[in-house]
Design a protein around this motif. Sequence first.
Motif, PDB file in Angstrom:
ATOM      1  N   ILE A  12       0.826  -1.203   0.000  1.00 30.28           N
ATOM      2  CA  ILE A  12       0.000   0.000   0.000  1.00 30.28           C
ATOM      3  C   ILE A  12       0.862   1.255   0.000  1.00 30.28           C
ATOM      4  CG2 ILE A  12      -0.241   0.115   2.517  1.00 30.28           C
ATOM      5  CD1 ILE A  12      -2.918   0.969  -0.128  1.00 30.28           C
ATOM      6  N   GLU A  13       2.008   1.215   0.646  1.00 30.84           N
ATOM      7  CA  GLU A  13       2.900   2.372   0.639  1.00 30.84           C
ATOM      8  C   GLU A  13       3.439   2.636  -0.762  1.00 30.84           C
ATOM      9  OE1 GLU A  13       5.504   2.851   4.421  1.00 30.84           O
ATOM     10  OE2 GLU A  13       5.000   0.716   4.337  1.00 30.84           O
ATOM     11  N   ARG A  14       3.732   1.574  -1.494  1.00 28.59           N
ATOM     12  CA  ARG A  14       4.205   1.757  -2.873  1.00 28.59           C
ATOM     13  C   ARG A  14       3.102   2.367  -3.741  1.00 28.59           C
ATOM     14  NH1 ARG A  14       6.635  -3.361  -1.823  1.00 28.59           N
ATOM     15  NH2 ARG A  14       4.968  -4.457  -2.924  1.00 28.59           N
ATOM     16  N   TYR A  15       1.868   1.893  -3.568  1.00 26.52           N
ATOM     17  CA  TYR A  15       0.753   2.449  -4.342  1.00 26.52           C
ATOM     18  C   TYR A  15       0.531   3.920  -4.005  1.00 26.52           C
ATOM     19  CZ  TYR A  15      -0.889  -1.993  -6.321  1.00 26.52           C
ATOM     20  OH  TYR A  15      -0.997  -3.145  -7.044  1.00 26.52           O
ATOM     21  N   MET A  16       0.592   4.244  -2.711  1.00 25.35           N
ATOM     22  CA  MET A  16       0.365   5.632  -2.306  1.00 25.35           C
ATOM     23  C   MET A  16       1.480   6.545  -2.823  1.00 25.35           C
ATOM     24  SD  MET A  16      -2.525   5.824  -0.812  1.00 25.35           S
ATOM     25  CE  MET A  16      -2.993   4.636  -2.075  1.00 25.35           C
ATOM     26  N   ALA A  17       2.709   6.067  -2.790  1.00 22.28           N
ATOM     27  CA  ALA A  17       3.815   6.864  -3.326  1.00 22.28           C
ATOM     28  C   ALA A  17       3.640   7.099  -4.822  1.00 22.28           C
ATOM     29  CB  ALA A  17       5.143   6.148  -3.055  1.00 22.28           C
ATOM     30  N   ARG A  18       3.160   6.095  -5.519  1.00 25.71           N
ATOM     31  CA  ARG A  18       2.894   6.231  -6.957  1.00 25.71           C
ATOM     32  C   ARG A  18       1.801   7.263  -7.202  1.00 25.71           C
ATOM     33  NH1 ARG A  18       0.007   1.288 -10.225  1.00 25.71           N
ATOM     34  NH2 ARG A  18      -0.914   2.519 -11.906  1.00 25.71           N
ATOM     35  N   MET A  19       0.736   7.238  -6.393  1.00 22.95           N
ATOM     36  CA  MET A  19      -0.365   8.177  -6.564  1.00 22.95           C
ATOM     37  C   MET A  19       0.093   9.605  -6.297  1.00 22.95           C
ATOM     38  SD  MET A  19      -4.159   8.138  -4.823  1.00 22.95           S
ATOM     39  CE  MET A  19      -3.612   8.442  -3.144  1.00 22.95           C
ATOM     40  N   VAL A  20       0.831   9.825  -5.218  1.00 25.16           N
ATOM     41  CA  VAL A  20       1.304  11.170  -4.880  1.00 25.16           C
ATOM     42  C   VAL A  20       2.230  11.697  -5.969  1.00 25.16           C
ATOM     43  CG1 VAL A  20       2.706  12.503  -3.263  1.00 25.16           C
ATOM     44  CG2 VAL A  20       1.023  10.872  -2.402  1.00 25.16           C
ATOM     45  N   ALA A  21       3.150  10.852  -6.440  1.00 24.66           N
ATOM     46  CA  ALA A  21       4.100  11.284  -7.474  1.00 24.66           C
ATOM     47  C   ALA A  21       3.369  11.675  -8.760  1.00 24.66           C
ATOM     48  CB  ALA A  21       5.105  10.176  -7.757  1.00 24.66           C
ATOM     49  N   ALA A  22       2.337  10.910  -9.130  1.00 22.61           N
ATOM     50  CA  ALA A  22       1.586  11.212 -10.348  1.00 22.61           C
ATOM     51  C   ALA A  22       0.860  12.544 -10.225  1.00 22.61           C
ATOM     52  CB  ALA A  22       0.595  10.088 -10.636  1.00 22.61           C
ATOM     53  N   LEU A  23       0.256  12.799  -9.074  1.00 17.69           N
ATOM     54  CA  LEU A  23      -0.465  14.060  -8.884  1.00 17.69           C
ATOM     55  C   LEU A  23       0.501  15.239  -8.793  1.00 17.69           C
ATOM     56  CD1 LEU A  23      -3.204  12.892  -6.347  1.00 17.69           C
ATOM     57  CD2 LEU A  23      -3.517  13.497  -8.754  1.00 17.69           C
ATOM     58  N   GLN A  24       1.661  15.026  -8.208  1.00 18.84           N
ATOM     59  CA  GLN A  24       2.659  16.097  -8.139  1.00 18.84           C
ATOM     60  C   GLN A  24       3.160  16.459  -9.532  1.00 18.84           C
ATOM     61  OE1 GLN A  24       5.492  14.378  -5.413  1.00 18.84           O
ATOM     62  NE2 GLN A  24       4.611  15.426  -3.636  1.00 18.84           N
ATOM     63  N   ARG A  25       3.360  15.449 -10.385  1.00 18.33           N
ATOM     64  CA  ARG A  25       3.771  15.739 -11.772  1.00 18.33           C
ATOM     65  C   ARG A  25       2.706  16.535 -12.495  1.00 18.33           C
ATOM     66  NH1 ARG A  25       5.641  10.354 -11.547  1.00 18.33           N
ATOM     67  NH2 ARG A  25       3.760   9.636 -12.657  1.00 18.33           N
ATOM     68  N   LEU A  26       1.462  16.174 -12.273  1.00 17.34           N
ATOM     69  CA  LEU A  26       0.371  16.896 -12.916  1.00 17.34           C
ATOM     70  C   LEU A  26       0.310  18.338 -12.422  1.00 17.34           C
ATOM     71  CD1 LEU A  26      -2.104  16.943 -14.752  1.00 17.34           C
ATOM     72  CD2 LEU A  26      -3.449  16.032 -12.849  1.00 17.34           C
ATOM     73  N   ALA A  27       0.491  18.537 -11.117  1.00 18.66           N
ATOM     74  CA  ALA A  27       0.437  19.888 -10.553  1.00 18.66           C
ATOM     75  C   ALA A  27       1.548  20.777 -11.102  1.00 18.66           C
ATOM     76  CB  ALA A  27       0.521  19.813  -9.029  1.00 18.66           C
ATOM     77  N   ARG A  28       2.688  20.168 -11.470  1.00 16.45           N
ATOM     78  CA  ARG A  28       3.818  20.943 -12.009  1.00 16.45           C
ATOM     79  C   ARG A  28       3.739  21.114 -13.519  1.00 16.45           C
ATOM     80  NH1 ARG A  28       6.797  17.459  -8.423  1.00 16.45           N
ATOM     81  NH2 ARG A  28       7.371  16.212 -10.254  1.00 16.45           N
ATOM     82  N   SER A  29       2.780  20.471 -14.156  1.00 17.70           N
ATOM     83  CA  SER A  29       2.703  20.504 -15.615  1.00 17.70           C
ATOM     84  C   SER A  29       2.148  21.838 -16.106  1.00 17.70           C
ATOM     85  CB  SER A  29       1.819  19.357 -16.118  1.00 17.70           C
ATOM     86  OG  SER A  29       0.466  19.590 -15.788  1.00 17.70           O
ATOM     87  N   ASP A  30       2.218  22.049 -17.417  1.00 14.51           N
ATOM     88  CA  ASP A  30       1.704  23.277 -18.013  1.00 14.51           C
ATOM     89  C   ASP A  30       0.183  23.346 -17.994  1.00 14.51           C
ATOM     90  OD1 ASP A  30       4.292  24.085 -18.575  1.00 14.51           O
ATOM     91  OD2 ASP A  30       4.293  23.136 -20.572  1.00 14.51           O
ATOM     92  N   ASP A  31      -0.470  22.187 -17.851  1.00 15.18           N
ATOM     93  CA  ASP A  31      -1.933  22.150 -17.833  1.00 15.18           C
ATOM     94  C   ASP A  31      -2.387  21.345 -16.607  1.00 15.18           C
ATOM     95  OD1 ASP A  31      -4.613  22.224 -18.364  1.00 15.18           O
ATOM     96  OD2 ASP A  31      -4.543  20.709 -19.958  1.00 15.18           O
ATOM     97  N   PRO A  32      -2.463  21.989 -15.440  1.00 18.63           N
ATOM     98  CA  PRO A  32      -2.783  21.264 -14.206  1.00 18.63           C
ATOM     99  C   PRO A  32      -4.276  21.045 -13.970  1.00 18.63           C
ATOM    100  CG  PRO A  32      -2.321  23.549 -13.699  1.00 18.63           C
ATOM    101  CD  PRO A  32      -2.142  23.402 -15.192  1.00 18.63           C
ATOM    102  N   ASN A  33      -5.099  21.377 -14.958  1.00 18.24           N
ATOM    103  CA  ASN A  33      -6.537  21.163 -14.782  1.00 18.24           C
ATOM    104  C   ASN A  33      -6.836  19.665 -14.690  1.00 18.24           C
ATOM    105  OD1 ASN A  33      -7.245  23.930 -14.910  1.00 18.24           O
ATOM    106  ND2 ASN A  33      -7.032  23.862 -17.147  1.00 18.24           N
TER     107      ASN A  33
END
Length: 212
Positions: A12-33
């Motif tokens: 579960i920790e690996r899954y949660m780390a994957r989820m957080v990393a994916a959302l952080q990449r999206l938040a830093r992207s040019d289109d965070p919508n």
Amino acid sequence: MSEEASTPVSPIERYMARMVAALQRLARSDDPNLTFSRLIDVMGRGSHRLLILVFTLLNMVPGPPGFGGTIAWTTLGIALAMIMRWPIRLPTLIGDRGLPLNLLLKLSERVAVAARYAARFSRPRLRWLTGAAATIPYGVFVIVVSLVMTIPIPFINAIPNVGLCVLSFSMLNRDGLGAVVGVTISLLGLGIAAAAIFGAYELGMAALGIVT
């Protein structure tokens, strides 16, 4: 080697780390919508179990009228796709609805921290209850609970949703005992929901009787 470095990381920790990393990449992207469909794209259209957890967590966040029902229908669709082994695709009416990225990111970060603590109690055990053979029973159960959660009666969805959250968390962590606990909580919630629906029906019939 430190004790922290030598401690194995739970699934579960690996899954949660994957989820957080994916959302952080999206938040830093040019289109965070963020929309429902884009969230599924970010997490992966084949990540059925992870997305069921994500949407049960989202259902704990207060939203506008109809938000809970939309989440329940989405969870139902993901469970159906999981049973049928389909990639997840949402109809435009649901898929184009916006989601609060910053709120979801903060929620996922807190869940990731909570997962580290929960991993002390939840661990891989009774794996036959969480393996591939459990996919269809798991999906059917999620569909049934989600259908009840689409009924627009206030406050009846909270306990079944908590149960689904515990169940999906445990399925990802390969914790069969936790999955049993999650099913039990959901069934308790369904019983309360059934009583509430029956009570509302009886009150309605009584009111009609008074009027007539």
